[in-house]
Design an enzyme around this catalytic site. Structure first.
Site, PDB file in Angstrom:
ATOM      1  N   LYS A  15       0.843  -1.203   0.000  1.00 19.06           N
ATOM      2  CA  LYS A  15       0.000   0.000   0.000  1.00 19.06           C
ATOM      3  C   LYS A  15       0.878   1.251   0.000  1.00 19.06           C
ATOM      4  CE  LYS A  15      -2.015  -0.928   3.987  1.00 19.06           C
ATOM      5  NZ  LYS A  15      -1.357  -2.189   4.377  1.00 19.06           N
ATOM      6  N   ARG A  90      -9.203   0.923   8.935  1.00 13.90           N
ATOM      7  CA  ARG A  90      -8.783  -0.434   9.278  1.00 13.90           C
ATOM      8  C   ARG A  90      -9.809  -1.165  10.125  1.00 13.90           C
ATOM      9  NH1 ARG A  90      -2.721   0.666   8.857  1.00 13.90           N
ATOM     10  NH2 ARG A  90      -1.678  -1.257   9.435  1.00 13.90           N
ATOM     11  N   ARG A 128      11.914  -6.471   5.395  1.00 13.92           N
ATOM     12  CA  ARG A 128      11.839  -5.053   5.028  1.00 13.92           C
ATOM     13  C   ARG A 128      12.817  -4.184   5.845  1.00 13.92           C
ATOM     14  NH1 ARG A 128       6.023  -2.257   4.885  1.00 13.92           N
ATOM     15  NH2 ARG A 128       5.935  -2.720   7.095  1.00 13.92           N
ATOM     16  N   ARG A 162      11.845  -1.846  11.208  1.00  9.14           N
ATOM     17  CA  ARG A 162      10.750  -1.437  12.079  1.00  9.14           C
ATOM     18  C   ARG A 162      10.550  -2.415  13.235  1.00  9.14           C
ATOM     19  NH1 ARG A 162       5.645   0.117   8.376  1.00  9.14           N
ATOM     20  NH2 ARG A 162       4.619  -0.807  10.164  1.00  9.14           N
ATOM     21  N   ARG A 173      -0.036  -8.545  13.665  1.00  6.42           N
ATOM     22  CA  ARG A 173      -0.571  -7.576  12.698  1.00  6.42           C
ATOM     23  C   ARG A 173      -1.431  -8.263  11.638  1.00  6.42           C
ATOM     24  NH1 ARG A 173       4.626  -5.056  10.703  1.00  6.42           N
ATOM     25  NH2 ARG A 173       3.341  -3.645   9.459  1.00  6.42           N
TER      26      ARG A 173
END
Ligand code: AMP
Length: 214
Positions: A15, A90, A128, A162, A173
């Site tokens: 996204k 969300r 990531r 992160r 998540r």
């Protein structure tokens, strides 16, 4: 009519990447609640600390606080026309709040689902890394930087991982996504506002699919 483009997809679906491209290439401002909350990290207030704790756990910030932030950000001048929301709404409550906000702003909502297989998501998230200077996103599996753990353009600082991209937090998540966010797909579909793109493959191909829909 101006639009509120809502990108929906599990964490790691891309996204942020697609919203950023829409911003850079089409001048459609990217509004990312995750980025706004992460920026609060630099503040040392009780609220900022609370936000950090919730984010680090992989859970969601309250609907009302999130709404306040979205409302404030979308009332800025650059968001007077079409804007793209990345990571909002969300929950069902957030979707309802956005419905009212869009109406008030005289905009129509277009939801785009970015669909990616679960195993691929795990790899994307745990691998990531991002440059703390320019925000460029790398992946140790699929898009490694030229130099070990350093941005190609800004090798002076190490890439960031992160706190919520660890395997344990990623699981939370994804569960949160399945439970609270996924039902929104049906919500937008029922009202004929849902489009879908395949989120696997080349970023440019996915971007082409996205631009055809907006
Ligand atoms: P993201 O960068 O979109 O994955 O967001 C990172 C974290 O920020 C999430 O795991 C939540 O803790 C928080 N967050 C971002 N967007 C929202 C939202 N719309 N509602 C509640 N919490 C959010």
């Amino acid at each position: 009519m101006d639009k509120v483009i809502v990108l929906i997809g599990a964490p790691g679906a891309g996204k942020g990447t697609q919203a950023r491209l829409l911003d850079e290439r089409r001048g459609i401002p990217q509004i990312s609640t995750g980025d706004i909350f992460r920026e609060m990290k630099t503040l040392d207030t009780p609220l900022a600390r609370e936000v950090q704790d919730i984010m680090a756990s992989g859970k969601l910030i309250s609907d009302d606080l999130t709404y306040k932030i979205v409302r404030e950000r979308t009332s800025k001048e650059d968001a007077a026309g079409t804007y793209v929301l990345d990571g909002y709404p969300r929950t069902a409550v957030q979707a309802k709040q956005l419905e009212d906000l869009a109406k008030e702003q005289g905009k129509e909502i277009v939801a785009i689902e970015i669909d990616v297989d679960r195993e691929e998501l795990m790899k994307r998230l745990t691998g990531r890394r991002s440059c703390p200077v320019c925000g460029e996103i790398y992946n140790i599996y699929s898009k490694p930087p030229k130099f070990d753990n350093r941005c190609d353009e800004h090798p002076e600082s190490e890439l960031a991982h992160r706190a919520d991209d660890t395997e344990e937090k990623v699981k939370v998540r994804l569960e949160t996504y399945d439970e609270l966010t996924k039902p929104l797909l049906e919500y937008y579909d029922r009202s004929g506002r849902l489009k879908k793109v395949n989120g696997e493959g080349e970023i440019e191909d996915i971007y082409r699919q996205v631009t055809e829909l907006v």
